[in-house]
Scaffold this active site. Structure first.
Site, short mmCIF file in Angstrom:
data_model
loop_
_atom_site.label_atom_id
_atom_site.label_comp_id
_atom_site.label_asym_id
_atom_site.label_seq_id
_atom_site.Cartn_x
_atom_site.Cartn_y
_atom_site.Cartn_z
N GLU A 39 -42.49 -32.32 20.30
CA GLU A 39 -42.45 -31.49 21.51
C GLU A 39 -43.69 -30.59 21.64
O GLU A 39 -43.57 -29.41 21.96
CB GLU A 39 -41.18 -30.65 21.52
CG GLU A 39 -39.92 -31.48 21.64
CD GLU A 39 -38.64 -30.65 21.68
OE1 GLU A 39 -37.77 -30.97 22.49
OE2 GLU A 39 -38.52 -29.70 20.89
N GLU A 68 -34.37 -37.83 22.68
CA GLU A 68 -33.28 -36.89 22.44
C GLU A 68 -32.40 -36.81 23.67
O GLU A 68 -32.76 -36.18 24.67
CB GLU A 68 -33.80 -35.49 22.09
CG GLU A 68 -34.50 -35.40 20.75
CD GLU A 68 -34.89 -33.97 20.39
OE1 GLU A 68 -34.41 -33.03 21.08
OE2 GLU A 68 -35.68 -33.79 19.44
#
Length: 631
Positions: free
Chosen positions: A196, A270
């Site tokens: 991320e 995710e």
């Protein structure tokens, strides 16, 4: 006839020898045989993933080996397989593998190789997410706290201090996973480049640095990135597959991803099956119908998916992270996450609904769901004795003396690595009383004592209290707790703990401290046995250690400690840190793995900061608090 008989005997001998070698040399069996049957690794050059020339869809689930006792790894993986998953994803926590600079640990519950081999045996592919930063609601996002000893440290950048430390870490980590890559006979089909980074994006050269560090050390499998919708443009890079994270599909998401990388497989790295909890909040629950509807929509679009989390596990010890945007919020010990498998590995409605859905994407019937391990109750913990923190101090070694406060990470302890977790006690001599003020320099909360008598607590919100006026000199003691470092956002470089600056009495900064490092590690807890403990008293105020026995007369099974009536502290069983408890909730029970329990007498040690509860007992079911639905 004789010649034919000798030929048959020779052939039989060769077959027996070959069988012996297969049984004797497991590595040969596990890797060479698998490698010989494979041609090429995972490819993402078309709209579908291709593995060994065959189109595949990744049906994955996240499970972190460091949050699950090693004795239970295979059980959880078999449950993954029975649910219809073909892939396991896991992070790698740098702060556990290198707790002190240059001192590495890949043993027992940190044996990553054994974890990967178990996945291969069960028949699961693996997506490895080695960081160095992992987020994961884990202390400092998995980065070791000793990095913060450098006052100029810039985490997650190419700053020399961070880059050099990362290179040294990868020098140890990557060789341990190289031969678990798919093209070398192992289960790893893809490796993530950092995590991320688009939401952080502090250095335009950083992602290329991490990619090069992986490739240069021999990573040959598919590389990918992982970001939410706001970070994907900044986090993606040339030659690396971009994947996306979300809980709710927005119409623009997949088209936006296609605009960044056209004609590539779509992967939801995710999909959040639930959410994590923080102290003082509620237990988050994500509606099962919403979850199934979204997963179904993703699969109908032809995309691959990874369920984060499939099995959350537990933030044992002091490893839970925190968030700090508008306010600081520390995460609880349980990482149940409202996932398809509970914290203790039990089935939920989500599990069976997912199994029903995913069975449609398999040609063969799914294997039966493994039988659950039973839970047990062992009655009450027989509390026998107590020991005041103040009685321990004089035996913890000579305190560090400093004119000014020193933060936890910069204390001269642990072979020059500072203190990572636990508590730090700062002691100074004061005259009289008056207004005590922290000016925000207590991280994260502290009890304040005058001559060992509590006068109140301070934290981010409550930064002052009044010390009663008494003529004469007295000891002021500030017991500071590190409640967990932030794991996400732009405050990573500001995560030093303890006293991070001056604290004031009557607007005058305190000086000349004695500083005690109380990291509450296993060695420290074991050393308590050498002290002279007191018999339990009816009224014993914290901070106090309590010790008792849990009697188990049968084969040990999982259980839960109900902390009702206790205020705040930590619990150890047989020297293992089960984690924090706090009466502000939501969590009221602590998970105790059966593999950590011994037949017979088990030693339970509690460090209670305020006041002990009337009893401590085991229960068969957890209580994670009042629920709040995630939207």
């Amino acid at each position: 006839m004789r010649r034919e008989r000798r030929r048959r005997l020779a052939l039989l001998a060769l077959l027996l020898l070959a069988g012996y070698l297969v049984l004797r040399f497991r590595v040969f069996d596990s890797f060479l045989f698998r490698m010989l049957s494979r041609r090429s690794g995972l490819q993402a050059d078309e709209s579908q993933f291709i593995l060994d020339g065959t189109p595949i869809r990744i049906l994955g689930g996240s499970m972190h080996y460091f949050r699950v006792p090693e004795a239970q790894w295979k059980d959880r993986m078999l449950k993954m397989k029975a649910c219809g998953l073909n892939t396991l994803t896991t992070y790698v926590p740098w702060n556990l593998h290198e707790p002190r600079r240059g001192k590495f640990d890949f043993s027992r519950n940190l044996d990553l190789g054994a974890f990967l081999e178990t996945a291969a045996d069960v028949g699961l592919w693996v997506i490895l997410r080695p960081g160095p930063y992992i987020c994961a609601e884990w202390d400092l996002g998995g980065l070791p706290s000793w990095l913060l000893r450098d006052k100029d440290m810039q985490l997650r950048t190419t700053y020399k201090g961070f880059a050099d430390a990362t290179e040294a870490y990868f020098d140890k980590l990557i060789p341990k996973v190289l031969y678990y890559q798919y093209t070398k006979g192992g289960p790893i089909i893809a490796v993530q480049v950092e995590n991320e980074y688009g939401s952080y994006a502090m250095d335009s050269n950083y992602m290329e640095f991490i990619k090069t560090a992986l490739v240069r050390r021999g990573i040959v499998e598919l590389l990918l990135t992982s970001d939410n919708k706001d970070g994907i443009s900044s986090g993606s890079m040339e030659g690396v597959l971009a994947t996306i994270n979300f809980q709710k599909i927005e119409p623009i998401l997949f088209s936006y991803l296609d605009s960044i990388q056209s004609n590539k497989p779509v992967m939801v790295m995710e999909f959040w099956t639930g959410w994590f909890d923080h102290w003082g909040g509620d237990h988050h629950v994500f509606d099962v119908d919403q979850m199934i509807s979204t997963v179904s929509d993703v699969l109908k679009k032809g995309a691959s998916i990874n369920l984060y989390m499939f099995h959350g596990g537990t933030n044992f010890g002091f490893m839970a992270g925190a968030l700090h945007f508008h306010e600081y919020r520390a995460d609880v010990t349980s990482y149940d996450y409202d996932a398809p498998l509970t914290e203790a590995g039990d089935y939920t409605t989500k599990y069976f609904r997912l199994r029903e859905l995913l069975s449609e994407f398999h040609d063969e019937p799914l294997p039966p769901a493994p039988v659950l391990y039973p839970k047990a109750t062992y009655g009450s913990v027989e509390l026998k004795r107590c020991l005041s923190l103040w009685d321990v101090l004089e035996f913890t070694g000579e305190p560090f003396r400093s004119a000014e406060p020193v933060n936890m990470e910069n204390l001269p302890v642990n072979d020059g690595n500072g203190q990572s977790y636990g508590y730090t006690l700062y002691e100074a001599v004061i005259y009289g009383g008056g207004r005590f003020h922290t000016r925000g320099n207590v991280r994260d909360r502290a009890q304040v004592f005058v001559s060992t008598q509590s006068v109140g607590s301070v934290d981010y919100k409550n930064q002052e209290l009044t010390i009663p006026e008494v003529p004469g000199y007295r000891k002021l003691q500030i017991l500071v707790e590190n409640c967990g470092r932030v794991n996400y956002g732009n405050k990573l470089n500001d995560q030093r703990k303890g006293l991070v600056g001056d604290v004031f009495l009557r607007d005058i900064p305190l000086r000349n401290f004695k500083i005690y490092s109380l990291d509450m590690n296993n060695t420290f807890i074991s050393s308590l046995d050498t002290f002279r403990w007191s018999q339990l008293l009816e009224e014993k105020k914290g901070p106090v250690f309590y010790q008792g026995s849990l009697h188990v007369r049968s084969a040990p099974q999982d259980t839960f400690l109900r902390m009702k009536g206790w205020k705040k502290g930590i619990v150890f069983i047989n020297g293992r840190n089960l984690g924090r408890y706090w009466d502000i909730g939501p969590q009221e029970t602590l998970y105790v793995p059966g593999s950590w329990i011994l037949p017979g007498v088990n030693e339970v040690t509690i460090f209670e900061e305020y006041e002990a509860g009337p009893s401590l007992y085991t229960v068969e079911t957890p209580f994670l608090g009042r629920t709040q639905y995630v939207d």
